[in-house]
Design a protein around this motif. Sequence first.
Motif, PDB file in Angstrom:
ATOM      1  N   GLU A  55       0.818  -1.207   0.000  1.00 14.71           N
ATOM      2  CA  GLU A  55       0.000   0.000   0.000  1.00 14.71           C
ATOM      3  C   GLU A  55       0.856   1.262   0.000  1.00 14.71           C
ATOM      4  N   LEU A  56       1.919   1.264   0.787  1.00 17.30           N
ATOM      5  CA  LEU A  56       2.790   2.435   0.901  1.00 17.30           C
ATOM      6  C   LEU A  56       4.173   2.068   0.385  1.00 17.30           C
ATOM      7  N   ALA A  57       4.505   2.567  -0.792  1.00 22.93           N
ATOM      8  CA  ALA A  57       5.780   2.228  -1.412  1.00 22.93           C
ATOM      9  C   ALA A  57       6.696   3.449  -1.429  1.00 22.93           C
ATOM     10  N   GLU A  58       7.960   3.200  -1.644  1.00 20.90           N
ATOM     11  CA  GLU A  58       8.933   4.284  -1.700  1.00 20.90           C
ATOM     12  C   GLU A  58       8.547   5.292  -2.778  1.00 20.90           C
ATOM     13  N   ASN A  59       8.669   6.569  -2.427  1.00 20.42           N
ATOM     14  CA  ASN A  59       8.359   7.706  -3.299  1.00 20.42           C
ATOM     15  C   ASN A  59       6.867   7.978  -3.463  1.00 20.42           C
ATOM     16  N   ASP A  60       6.008   7.241  -2.763  1.00 24.36           N
ATOM     17  CA  ASP A  60       4.607   7.650  -2.702  1.00 24.36           C
ATOM     18  C   ASP A  60       4.531   9.023  -2.039  1.00 24.36           C
ATOM     19  N   TRP A  92     -14.088  24.846  12.202  1.00 21.66           N
ATOM     20  CA  TRP A  92     -13.181  23.753  11.831  1.00 21.66           C
ATOM     21  C   TRP A  92     -12.147  24.284  10.845  1.00 21.66           C
ATOM     22  N   ILE A  93     -10.873  24.139  11.188  1.00 20.03           N
ATOM     23  CA  ILE A  93      -9.815  24.712  10.355  1.00 20.03           C
ATOM     24  C   ILE A  93      -8.669  23.728  10.157  1.00 20.03           C
ATOM     25  N   ILE A  94      -7.856  24.034   9.169  1.00 27.46           N
ATOM     26  CA  ILE A  94      -6.561  23.373   8.988  1.00 27.46           C
ATOM     27  C   ILE A  94      -5.498  24.318   9.523  1.00 27.46           C
ATOM     28  N   LYS A  95      -4.674  23.820  10.439  1.00 26.30           N
ATOM     29  CA  LYS A  95      -3.600  24.633  11.010  1.00 26.30           C
ATOM     30  C   LYS A  95      -2.313  24.522  10.204  1.00 26.30           C
ATOM     31  N   GLU A  96      -1.975  23.296   9.814  1.00 25.80           N
ATOM     32  CA  GLU A  96      -0.730  23.068   9.082  1.00 25.80           C
ATOM     33  C   GLU A  96      -0.897  21.911   8.109  1.00 25.80           C
ATOM     34  N   ILE A  97      -0.121  21.965   7.042  1.00 26.55           N
ATOM     35  CA  ILE A  97      -0.070  20.871   6.076  1.00 26.55           C
ATOM     36  C   ILE A  97       1.394  20.553   5.807  1.00 26.55           C
ATOM     37  N   TRP A  98       1.739  19.277   5.934  1.00 34.04           N
ATOM     38  CA  TRP A  98       3.085  18.807   5.608  1.00 34.04           C
ATOM     39  C   TRP A  98       2.989  17.920   4.365  1.00 34.04           C
ATOM     40  N   ILE A  99       3.755  18.222   3.345  1.00 33.82           N
ATOM     41  CA  ILE A  99       3.758  17.431   2.115  1.00 33.82           C
ATOM     42  C   ILE A  99       5.117  16.759   1.984  1.00 33.82           C
ATOM     43  N   GLY A 100       5.107  15.446   1.799  1.00 35.83           N
ATOM     44  CA  GLY A 100       6.378  14.727   1.733  1.00 35.83           C
ATOM     45  C   GLY A 100       6.314  13.500   0.854  1.00 35.83           C
ATOM     46  N   THR A 101       7.359  12.700   0.938  1.00 34.89           N
ATOM     47  CA  THR A 101       7.447  11.463   0.165  1.00 34.89           C
ATOM     48  C   THR A 101       7.889  10.324   1.079  1.00 34.89           C
ATOM     49  N   VAL A 102       7.478   9.128   0.721  1.00 31.94           N
ATOM     50  CA  VAL A 102       7.835   7.939   1.493  1.00 31.94           C
ATOM     51  C   VAL A 102       9.279   7.552   1.185  1.00 31.94           C
TER      52      VAL A 102
END
Length: 370
Positions: free
Chosen positions: A204-209, A240-250
Amino acid sequence: MTIGGRSYLQERVLYEYMYQRVTYSKLVLKLVVKEGNIQYKSKNSIVNDISIYNGNFPDVDNIIFKNDSFHKDGRPAEVKFLTSEFNYHKDPNYSTAFKNFLKNRGCIIVLRNNTPPKGLLEKYPIDIYELDYDDFDNFVKENHDRFLHKQIKGRSGIAHKTWLFSATKKNFYSERVQRLNGINVLPAMKSGIWCPKNLTDPNELAENDKVIFIRFSGPQSTQVAVRSYWEENKQIHPDWIIKEIWIGTVTIPLVSREQYCQRFDKKLTDPLWLDEVKAITDGKPKYWPQVFGFKINKVLEKDIFLAKAHEDLNSFVYPILFNLFIQQNAIEISDAQYISLLEWLTTYEEEVALPHLINNNENDPPQISN
């Protein structure tokens, strides 16, 4: 629970089915045995939430049924294809675990309730729920190619996926570092490791996902408040709010805790996350069973009111972000949805003069220091 490694329909397919259906409030179970007594007039129950930790008995850590006041905080459960496959009540290796299972009002969930194993209903006041076989059959048919590919080929040659995770708990974003038994335990945004609540298959979770962690907040926007406000008004809670978003890669594909600890020379009982430190300190150790590693590439730090966002991204805020917050389960989104989200964030940034996305390439996992 031990999962058969060579059979086509492994029990993880049952997990996927239940998670998919509960996400849209469509997981319905039929009570076929109540407190050890067969129910000839079966009652249907809707599942509000479910947490699965396959690998140990019981594999469902907690299941919460709608309008179940007797088990309002949930109960554990064991999942089987057939009732006859349940044998933990006879296995001496699970005697303590089975006693705790009964003490916590554990139940059994099966695809088909066939002949119960000898001594189960005669001795124990246990509940057995049956899945909707026809609905499960349709689910398998709809996902046949994906299941077959995962079983035989894994993720090789498959395009990268994009996953959303709720990072509402301080387990992820806390600024504190805790120390236990000579080990510094960092929040996940610093350590670069996480355990998905509902993903169990390494494919389900692979490298670079791509992985997107979202921290929700708001003065009155607890999960109960957000859910209730929607049910009563069919609108998003104004606070209801979003405080922070982190975007990354596996960077490290999903592996078992055992595999991760062996790879990085850790003891199985070493705490990997802040909540494990607290559980150990409280004398009630509990360990997350899977681990994946990630690297944060960008961070967006600004309050985003989701009621406003719903006007522009209505099908994304509800049901996707809504269920992400309520269920706290990982949710896969399509490339088109990912692009729409990024385009909207860019527009939102321009409208309210948000700071630019912060680049952060210094978060290579793992960072659990001794």
